[in-house]
Design a protein around this motif. Structure first.
Motif, PDB file in Angstrom:
ATOM      1  N   ASP A   1       5.297  11.660  10.410  1.00 17.75           N
ATOM      2  CA  ASP A   1       3.950  11.992  10.880  1.00 17.75           C
ATOM      3  C   ASP A   1       3.130  12.650   9.772  1.00 17.75           C
ATOM      4  N   GLU A   2       3.775  13.545   9.021  1.00 16.91           N
ATOM      5  CA  GLU A   2       3.063  14.192   7.919  1.00 16.91           C
ATOM      6  C   GLU A   2       2.654  13.170   6.856  1.00 16.91           C
ATOM      7  N   THR A   3       3.566  12.236   6.559  1.00 12.11           N
ATOM      8  CA  THR A   3       3.237  11.197   5.579  1.00 12.11           C
ATOM      9  C   THR A   3       2.083  10.330   6.066  1.00 12.11           C
TER      10      THR A   3
ATOM     11  N   SER B   1      -0.233  11.225   8.187  1.00 14.19           N
ATOM     12  CA  SER B   1      -1.455  12.025   8.145  1.00 14.19           C
ATOM     13  C   SER B   1      -2.022  12.084   6.731  1.00 14.19           C
ATOM     14  N   ALA B   2      -1.116  12.260   5.738  1.00 12.92           N
ATOM     15  CA  ALA B   2      -1.577  12.294   4.345  1.00 12.92           C
ATOM     16  C   ALA B   2      -2.194  10.958   3.941  1.00 12.92           C
ATOM     17  N   LEU B   3      -1.549   9.862   4.351  1.00 13.45           N
ATOM     18  CA  LEU B   3      -2.093   8.539   4.032  1.00 13.45           C
ATOM     19  C   LEU B   3      -3.445   8.322   4.712  1.00 13.45           C
ATOM     20  N   GLU B   4      -3.565   8.763   5.958  1.00 13.46           N
ATOM     21  CA  GLU B   4      -4.842   8.620   6.656  1.00 13.46           C
ATOM     22  C   GLU B   4      -5.935   9.420   5.957  1.00 13.46           C
ATOM     23  N   GLN B   5      -5.581  10.631   5.482  1.00 22.82           N
ATOM     24  CA  GLN B   5      -6.560  11.436   4.760  1.00 22.82           C
ATOM     25  C   GLN B   5      -6.986  10.744   3.468  1.00 22.82           C
ATOM     26  N   LYS B   6      -6.004  10.162   2.748  1.00 21.95           N
ATOM     27  CA  LYS B   6      -6.338   9.428   1.530  1.00 21.95           C
ATOM     28  C   LYS B   6      -7.240   8.236   1.840  1.00 21.95           C
TER      29      LYS B   6
ATOM     30  N   ASN C   1     -10.674   9.510   2.421  1.00 20.80           N
ATOM     31  CA  ASN C   1     -11.325   9.861   1.154  1.00 20.80           C
ATOM     32  C   ASN C   1     -11.752   8.615   0.391  1.00 20.80           C
TER      33      ASN C   1
END
Length: 220
Positions: A128-130, A132-137, A140
């Motif tokens: 889930d954290e990965t 979320s990080a990919l979604e944030q990238k 951006n």
């Protein structure tokens, strides 16, 4: 369970009555009334002894059957405690050992499931954290692409405006070409009047004679 008691008691009673009947038949003439009462009492005792023996054998079997039923229904904590030192006592110990092994196996399986659940939750959280990080990238990158697209559109509008200005300038140049402009490169013409005639001659440019070259020799 009553069938088991009857199956155990019936042979004992049958054998006891058979012995009593044989004894009475052999000593029928020499027996008194008191002896008959004794045989009647013995017959009653044989009946009671047979049923008591059947009950004594059936009780451990009944307990084992009840606990086995509970074990089959999932109650792994059930145990059989028999104080007898015969085969039934050994059978109860074996039953308790089997139940204990099953309970320990279930507990080990439960601990393994809990460990697997913890690992799965940890992996899921990391995933889930990965994500979320990919979604944030991605967000951006999307914002950056939007900025780039807006900049490209702005430059395209500027180029379009420049093209329109160039087109207007071309039109103005074409319009300017249509206006007659005297040729300033033409030679000046000389107008002379002779006998009522007007003659126009081109004036010649004055010729410039080259200066003579003086040869100066050095004096010795």
């Amino acid at each position: 369970m009553n069938k088991i008691i009857f199956k155990i008691a019936f042979p004992i009673i049958l054998v006891g009555l058979f012995i009593i009947i044989i004894f009475i038949a052999l000593n029928y003439g020499a027996m008194s009334k008191e002896v008959y009462f004794v045989f009647i009492a013995l017959s009653i005792y044989v009946f009671l002894f047979g049923f008591a023996t059947g009950q004594n054998f059936a009780t451990p079997v009944k307990k084992l059957l009840k606990r086995a039923t509970e074990l089959s229904q999932g109650d792994l904590k059930t145990r059989v405690y028999l104080e007898t030192k015969d085969e039934f006592g050994e059978l109860s110990k074996i039953f308790n050992k089997i139940a204990q092994d099953l309970e320990e196996s279930k507990q080990a399986g439960s601990r393994a499931e809990e460990s697997i659940d913890i690992k799965v939750k940890a992996k899921t959280q990391a995933l889930d954290e990965t994500i979320s990080a990919l979604e944030q990238k991605v967000r951006n990158r999307t914002l950056e692409l939007d900025k780039v697209i807006k900049e490209i559109e702005r430059q395209r509008d500027e180029v379009k405006n420049k093209d329109e200005e160039i087109a207007k300038l071309k039109v103005q140049i074409e319009d300017a070409k249509k206006i007659v402009i005297p040729d300033i490169t033409e030679k000046p013409k000389k107008v002379s009047v002779k006998k009522n005639k007007v003659e126009i001659k081109e004036t010649e440019e004055p010729k410039v004679e080259p200066e003579p070259i003086v040869d100066i020799k050095p004096s010795i």
